[in-house]
Design a protein around this motif. Structure first.
Motif, PDB file in Angstrom:
ATOM      1  N   ALA A 167      21.115   9.890   2.405  1.00 34.06           N
ATOM      2  CA  ALA A 167      21.603  11.129   3.018  1.00 34.06           C
ATOM      3  C   ALA A 167      22.776  10.843   3.946  1.00 34.06           C
ATOM      4  CB  ALA A 167      20.478  11.824   3.780  1.00 34.06           C
ATOM      5  N   LEU A 168      22.723   9.766   4.690  1.00 30.37           N
ATOM      6  CA  LEU A 168      23.834   9.406   5.562  1.00 30.37           C
ATOM      7  C   LEU A 168      25.088   9.120   4.748  1.00 30.37           C
ATOM      8  CD1 LEU A 168      22.093   7.082   8.162  1.00 30.37           C
ATOM      9  CD2 LEU A 168      23.033   9.353   8.566  1.00 30.37           C
ATOM     10  N   GLY A 169      24.926   8.424   3.643  1.00 29.55           N
ATOM     11  CA  GLY A 169      26.068   8.118   2.788  1.00 29.55           C
ATOM     12  C   GLY A 169      26.683   9.363   2.196  1.00 29.55           C
ATOM     13  N   VAL A 170      25.837  10.299   1.762  1.00 28.31           N
ATOM     14  CA  VAL A 170      26.334  11.549   1.191  1.00 28.31           C
ATOM     15  C   VAL A 170      27.044  12.350   2.271  1.00 28.31           C
ATOM     16  CG1 VAL A 170      25.617  13.781   0.256  1.00 28.31           C
ATOM     17  CG2 VAL A 170      24.656  11.669  -0.666  1.00 28.31           C
ATOM     18  N   ASN A 171      26.443  12.464   3.434  1.00 30.36           N
ATOM     19  CA  ASN A 171      27.063  13.221   4.523  1.00 30.36           C
ATOM     20  C   ASN A 171      28.373  12.581   4.959  1.00 30.36           C
ATOM     21  OD1 ASN A 171      25.009  15.102   4.540  1.00 30.36           O
ATOM     22  ND2 ASN A 171      23.826  14.017   6.076  1.00 30.36           N
ATOM     23  N   GLU A 172      28.393  11.259   5.031  1.00 29.11           N
ATOM     24  CA  GLU A 172      29.602  10.561   5.430  1.00 29.11           C
ATOM     25  C   GLU A 172      30.712  10.796   4.412  1.00 29.11           C
ATOM     26  OE1 GLU A 172      30.802   5.970   5.794  1.00 29.11           O
ATOM     27  OE2 GLU A 172      29.179   6.608   7.125  1.00 29.11           O
ATOM     28  N   GLY A 173      30.364  10.776   3.133  1.00 25.32           N
ATOM     29  CA  GLY A 173      31.345  11.038   2.086  1.00 25.32           C
ATOM     30  C   GLY A 173      31.931  12.428   2.189  1.00 25.32           C
ATOM     31  N   ARG A 174      31.118  13.402   2.508  1.00 23.33           N
ATOM     32  CA  ARG A 174      31.604  14.780   2.654  1.00 23.33           C
ATOM     33  C   ARG A 174      32.548  14.890   3.845  1.00 23.33           C
ATOM     34  NH1 ARG A 174      25.878  17.600   1.542  1.00 23.33           N
ATOM     35  NH2 ARG A 174      25.906  17.398  -0.706  1.00 23.33           N
ATOM     36  N   ASP A 197       0.841  -1.194   0.000  1.00 19.80           N
ATOM     37  CA  ASP A 197       0.000   0.000   0.000  1.00 19.80           C
ATOM     38  C   ASP A 197       0.880   1.250   0.000  1.00 19.80           C
ATOM     39  OD1 ASP A 197       0.673   0.707   2.711  1.00 19.80           O
ATOM     40  OD2 ASP A 197      -0.851  -0.670   3.437  1.00 19.80           O
ATOM     41  N   ALA A 198       0.259   2.386  -0.255  1.00 18.58           N
ATOM     42  CA  ALA A 198       0.997   3.642  -0.412  1.00 18.58           C
ATOM     43  C   ALA A 198       1.758   4.021   0.859  1.00 18.58           C
ATOM     44  CB  ALA A 198       0.038   4.761  -0.812  1.00 18.58           C
ATOM     45  N   ALA A 199       1.179   3.791   2.025  1.00 15.96           N
ATOM     46  CA  ALA A 199       1.850   4.136   3.282  1.00 15.96           C
ATOM     47  C   ALA A 199       3.106   3.296   3.482  1.00 15.96           C
ATOM     48  CB  ALA A 199       0.894   3.954   4.462  1.00 15.96           C
ATOM     49  N   GLU A 200       2.996   2.022   3.198  1.00 22.40           N
ATOM     50  CA  GLU A 200       4.147   1.123   3.323  1.00 22.40           C
ATOM     51  C   GLU A 200       5.239   1.503   2.317  1.00 22.40           C
ATOM     52  OE1 GLU A 200       4.888  -3.693   3.644  1.00 22.40           O
ATOM     53  OE2 GLU A 200       3.133  -2.969   2.582  1.00 22.40           O
ATOM     54  N   ALA A 201       4.852   1.846   1.105  1.00 26.21           N
ATOM     55  CA  ALA A 201       5.814   2.258   0.086  1.00 26.21           C
ATOM     56  C   ALA A 201       6.521   3.543   0.511  1.00 26.21           C
ATOM     57  CB  ALA A 201       5.112   2.466  -1.257  1.00 26.21           C
ATOM     58  N   GLU A 202       5.769   4.517   1.004  1.00 26.11           N
ATOM     59  CA  GLU A 202       6.366   5.785   1.415  1.00 26.11           C
ATOM     60  C   GLU A 202       7.315   5.594   2.593  1.00 26.11           C
ATOM     61  OE1 GLU A 202       7.674   9.351   1.011  1.00 26.11           O
ATOM     62  OE2 GLU A 202       6.200   8.554  -0.385  1.00 26.11           O
ATOM     63  N   GLU A 203       6.958   4.736   3.529  1.00 25.48           N
ATOM     64  CA  GLU A 203       7.841   4.444   4.658  1.00 25.48           C
ATOM     65  C   GLU A 203       9.166   3.849   4.167  1.00 25.48           C
ATOM     66  OE1 GLU A 203       7.984   1.778   8.760  1.00 25.48           O
ATOM     67  OE2 GLU A 203       6.156   1.834   7.583  1.00 25.48           O
ATOM     68  N   SER A 204       9.088   2.901   3.256  1.00 30.27           N
ATOM     69  CA  SER A 204      10.306   2.293   2.701  1.00 30.27           C
ATOM     70  C   SER A 204      11.139   3.322   1.953  1.00 30.27           C
ATOM     71  CB  SER A 204       9.945   1.142   1.755  1.00 30.27           C
ATOM     72  OG  SER A 204       9.325   0.101   2.452  1.00 30.27           O
ATOM     73  N   LEU A 205      10.488   4.154   1.140  1.00 32.57           N
ATOM     74  CA  LEU A 205      11.212   5.175   0.390  1.00 32.57           C
ATOM     75  C   LEU A 205      11.881   6.190   1.308  1.00 32.57           C
ATOM     76  CD1 LEU A 205       8.688   5.654  -2.531  1.00 32.57           C
ATOM     77  CD2 LEU A 205      10.966   4.633  -2.679  1.00 32.57           C
ATOM     78  N   ASN A 206      11.215   6.550   2.405  1.00 30.38           N
ATOM     79  CA  ASN A 206      11.827   7.469   3.370  1.00 30.38           C
ATOM     80  C   ASN A 206      13.074   6.858   4.001  1.00 30.38           C
ATOM     81  OD1 ASN A 206      10.179   9.717   3.096  1.00 30.38           O
ATOM     82  ND2 ASN A 206       8.674   8.960   4.558  1.00 30.38           N
ATOM     83  N   ILE A 207      13.028   5.571   4.289  1.00 29.67           N
ATOM     84  CA  ILE A 207      14.203   4.890   4.839  1.00 29.67           C
ATOM     85  C   ILE A 207      15.349   4.915   3.833  1.00 29.67           C
ATOM     86  CG2 ILE A 207      15.113   2.637   5.562  1.00 29.67           C
ATOM     87  CD1 ILE A 207      12.286   2.159   6.833  1.00 29.67           C
ATOM     88  N   PHE A 208      15.054   4.637   2.561  1.00 25.34           N
ATOM     89  CA  PHE A 208      16.094   4.702   1.523  1.00 25.34           C
ATOM     90  C   PHE A 208      16.675   6.112   1.430  1.00 25.34           C
ATOM     91  CE2 PHE A 208      14.028   0.872  -0.494  1.00 25.34           C
ATOM     92  CZ  PHE A 208      15.127   0.038  -0.334  1.00 25.34           C
ATOM     93  N   ARG A 209      15.816   7.138   1.523  1.00 23.57           N
ATOM     94  CA  ARG A 209      16.303   8.527   1.460  1.00 23.57           C
ATOM     95  C   ARG A 209      17.231   8.831   2.635  1.00 23.57           C
ATOM     96  NH1 ARG A 209      10.542   9.618   0.418  1.00 23.57           N
ATOM     97  NH2 ARG A 209      10.311   9.579  -1.838  1.00 23.57           N
ATOM     98  N   GLN A 210      16.865   8.360   3.829  1.00 21.48           N
ATOM     99  CA  GLN A 210      17.702   8.580   5.005  1.00 21.48           C
ATOM    100  C   GLN A 210      19.058   7.893   4.857  1.00 21.48           C
ATOM    101  OE1 GLN A 210      15.397   7.285   8.363  1.00 21.48           O
ATOM    102  NE2 GLN A 210      13.826   8.838   8.051  1.00 21.48           N
ATOM    103  N   ILE A 211      19.051   6.680   4.337  1.00 20.26           N
ATOM    104  CA  ILE A 211      20.304   5.956   4.118  1.00 20.26           C
ATOM    105  C   ILE A 211      21.170   6.698   3.109  1.00 20.26           C
ATOM    106  CG2 ILE A 211      21.300   3.839   3.146  1.00 20.26           C
ATOM    107  CD1 ILE A 211      18.828   2.372   4.363  1.00 20.26           C
TER     108      ILE A 211
END
Length: 86
Positions: free
Chosen positions: A74-81, A58-72
């Motif tokens: 962002a962490l990778g980008v910040n860590e690289g910097r 469902d859309a809520a489950e998809a959005e939750e998963s996508l938010n987790i991917f976005r957070q991961i």
């Protein structure tokens, strides 16, 4: 490691196939829906790996998963910097 990604179905051009939107941009791909018990409809979300829809969600489950991917991501980008600054 395998990674399955939530995508939104935008079109079902023929039985067993779907055109999906990957992310929020203009990235689209054609996938197989033959592994699903029911054909998806435009607006549905599915989990895709290696070009195959593995399951619907469902859309809520998809959005939750996508938010987790976005957070991961962002962490990778910040860590690289941080590493560049060392």
């Amino acid at each position: 490691m395998c990674l399955a990604v939530p995508v939104r179905v935008v079109e079902v051009p023929e039985e067993g196939k779907a055109r999906v939107q990957v992310g929020q941009g203009e990235n689209y791909m054609e996938i197989s829906t033959l592994l699903l018990p029911e054909a998806p409809r435009p607006g549905d979300y599915v989990i895709v790996h290696a070009g195959f829809a593995l399951r619907s969600l469902d859309a809520a489950e998809a959005e939750e998963s996508l938010n987790i991917f976005r957070q991961i991501a962002a962490l990778g980008v910040n860590e690289g910097r941080e590493l560049e600054q060392l």
